[in-house]
Write a protein that holds these residues in place. Structure first.
Motif, short mmCIF file in Angstrom:
data_model
loop_
_atom_site.label_atom_id
_atom_site.label_comp_id
_atom_site.label_asym_id
_atom_site.label_seq_id
_atom_site.Cartn_x
_atom_site.Cartn_y
_atom_site.Cartn_z
N ALA A 22 1.13 -1.14 0.13
CA ALA A 22 0.29 -0.41 -0.15
C ALA A 22 0.24 1.37 -0.24
CB ALA A 22 -0.84 -0.40 1.26
N VAL A 23 2.03 1.36 0.94
CA VAL A 23 2.76 2.41 0.68
C VAL A 23 3.48 2.82 -0.52
CG1 VAL A 23 4.94 3.52 1.71
CG2 VAL A 23 3.53 2.18 3.64
N SER A 24 4.03 1.43 -1.33
CA SER A 24 4.69 1.42 -2.45
C SER A 24 3.40 1.83 -3.47
CB SER A 24 5.28 -0.05 -2.70
OG SER A 24 4.20 -0.85 -3.22
N GLN A 25 2.48 1.67 -3.33
CA GLN A 25 1.28 2.58 -4.72
C GLN A 25 1.05 3.33 -3.88
OE1 GLN A 25 0.65 0.25 -6.92
NE2 GLN A 25 2.83 -0.78 -5.74
N LYS A 26 1.86 4.07 -3.29
CA LYS A 26 1.23 5.19 -2.40
C LYS A 26 -0.41 5.57 -2.35
CE LYS A 26 5.11 7.69 -4.78
NZ LYS A 26 5.96 7.10 -4.18
N LEU A 27 -1.43 4.16 -1.69
CA LEU A 27 -2.54 3.97 -1.24
C LEU A 27 -2.39 4.69 0.47
CD1 LEU A 27 -3.11 0.73 -2.99
CD2 LEU A 27 -4.12 3.56 -3.48
N ILE A 28 -1.36 4.51 0.74
CA ILE A 28 -1.10 4.60 2.10
C ILE A 28 0.32 5.52 2.02
CG2 ILE A 28 -0.76 4.26 5.02
CD1 ILE A 28 -2.79 2.08 4.35
N ASN A 29 -0.29 6.75 3.25
CA ASN A 29 1.48 7.91 3.69
C ASN A 29 1.50 7.67 4.60
OD1 ASN A 29 1.11 8.69 0.76
ND2 ASN A 29 -0.25 10.27 1.02
N GLY A 30 3.01 8.68 4.79
CA GLY A 30 2.93 8.24 7.10
C GLY A 30 2.29 9.56 7.16
N MET A 31 1.83 9.24 8.99
CA MET A 31 1.18 10.06 9.33
C MET A 31 2.02 11.32 9.14
SD MET A 31 -2.11 9.44 10.00
CE MET A 31 -2.84 10.18 11.40
N THR A 32 2.90 10.79 9.40
CA THR A 32 4.50 12.43 9.66
C THR A 32 5.19 11.96 8.35
OG1 THR A 32 5.09 11.36 11.31
CG2 THR A 32 3.82 12.84 12.06
N THR A 33 6.14 12.37 8.20
CA THR A 33 7.32 12.36 7.71
C THR A 33 7.70 10.69 7.99
OG1 THR A 33 8.73 13.45 8.87
CG2 THR A 33 7.68 14.26 6.74
N ASP A 34 8.21 10.42 8.91
CA ASP A 34 8.76 9.14 9.37
C ASP A 34 8.30 8.68 10.52
OD1 ASP A 34 8.85 10.62 11.93
OD2 ASP A 34 10.79 11.12 11.97
N THR A 35 6.49 8.50 10.38
CA THR A 35 5.42 8.03 10.73
C THR A 35 4.74 6.93 9.90
OG1 THR A 35 4.18 9.32 12.22
CG2 THR A 35 6.03 8.51 13.45
N LEU A 36 4.26 5.53 10.76
CA LEU A 36 2.86 5.69 9.64
C LEU A 36 1.87 5.01 10.91
CD1 LEU A 36 4.38 2.05 7.75
CD2 LEU A 36 3.25 4.37 6.50
N VAL A 37 1.96 4.73 11.90
CA VAL A 37 0.95 4.51 13.02
C VAL A 37 -0.04 3.05 12.18
CG1 VAL A 37 -0.62 5.96 14.46
CG2 VAL A 37 0.93 7.40 13.18
N PRO A 38 0.38 2.46 11.40
CA PRO A 38 0.34 0.79 11.57
C PRO A 38 -1.43 0.47 11.96
CG PRO A 38 1.97 0.47 12.17
CD PRO A 38 1.96 2.29 12.28
#
Length: 176
Positions: free
Chosen positions: A150-166
């Protein structure tokens, strides 16, 4: 000639970062507001809302009945949940779907990846490493491949530049 009805104007979307995205999703019939003039973009999206949007994206196909004990045949999302279970997009737990449960970012990634696969898209996990995110170790093992995809497809971005908050909640705006 009859004019097309204008897309609804949601008073809570006027200056929201996702105004355009929400407008497109509503115009496409994937979402609706929580009232005639309110979208509630920053409230938690539910599992039922995601499954309903995916079902609508698939053209609202005919489906059987739902076997989850917490989904009644008369629920607004029943057909969507039954379809998603038939397609392998959702599995539930202990015979329950938890339709009103807040959708986590991990669940979003997994369901999006399963949806892509059900539609014939190559949705294999990538070799993408989530090293840019300091909370990468918080991604559950059952969601790791889907989150990388999902991140590689740009469907999910980080909540900040360095956190995903999965395990964080997906908002309605993020879902749209």
């Amino acid at each position: 000639t009859a004019e097309e009805p204008a897309a609804p104007v949601f008073r809570d979307m006027e200056k929201h970062w996702a105004k355009a995205e929400v407008g497109r999703a509503v115009e496409a019939g994937l979402f609706s507001g929580v009232s005639e003039d309110t979208f509630s973009p920053d409230t938690a999206a539910t599992r039922a809302q995601l499954v309903t949007a995916l079902y609508r994206m698939a053209g609202s196909p005919e489906t059987g009945t739902c076997d989850f004990t917490d989904v009644k045949e008369t629920d607004w999302f029943a057909k969507a949940v039954a379809w998603a279970a038939e397609q392998g997009i959702v599995q539930g737990s202990d015979g329950k779907f938890n339709p009103y449960g807040a959708l986590t970012r991990e669940e979003l990634a997994v369901m999006l990846q399963r949806f892509a696969r059900s539609r014939g898209y190559a949705a294999a996990g990538t070799e993408l490493v989530l090293d840019a995110y300091k909370d990468q170790d918080k991604v559950s093992s059952w969601a790791a491949e889907a989150m990388r995809w999902a991140v590689s497809q740009k469907l999910i971005n980080g909540m900040t530049t360095d956190t995903l908050v999965p395990a964080g909640t997906t908002t309605r705006a993020q879902l749209a």
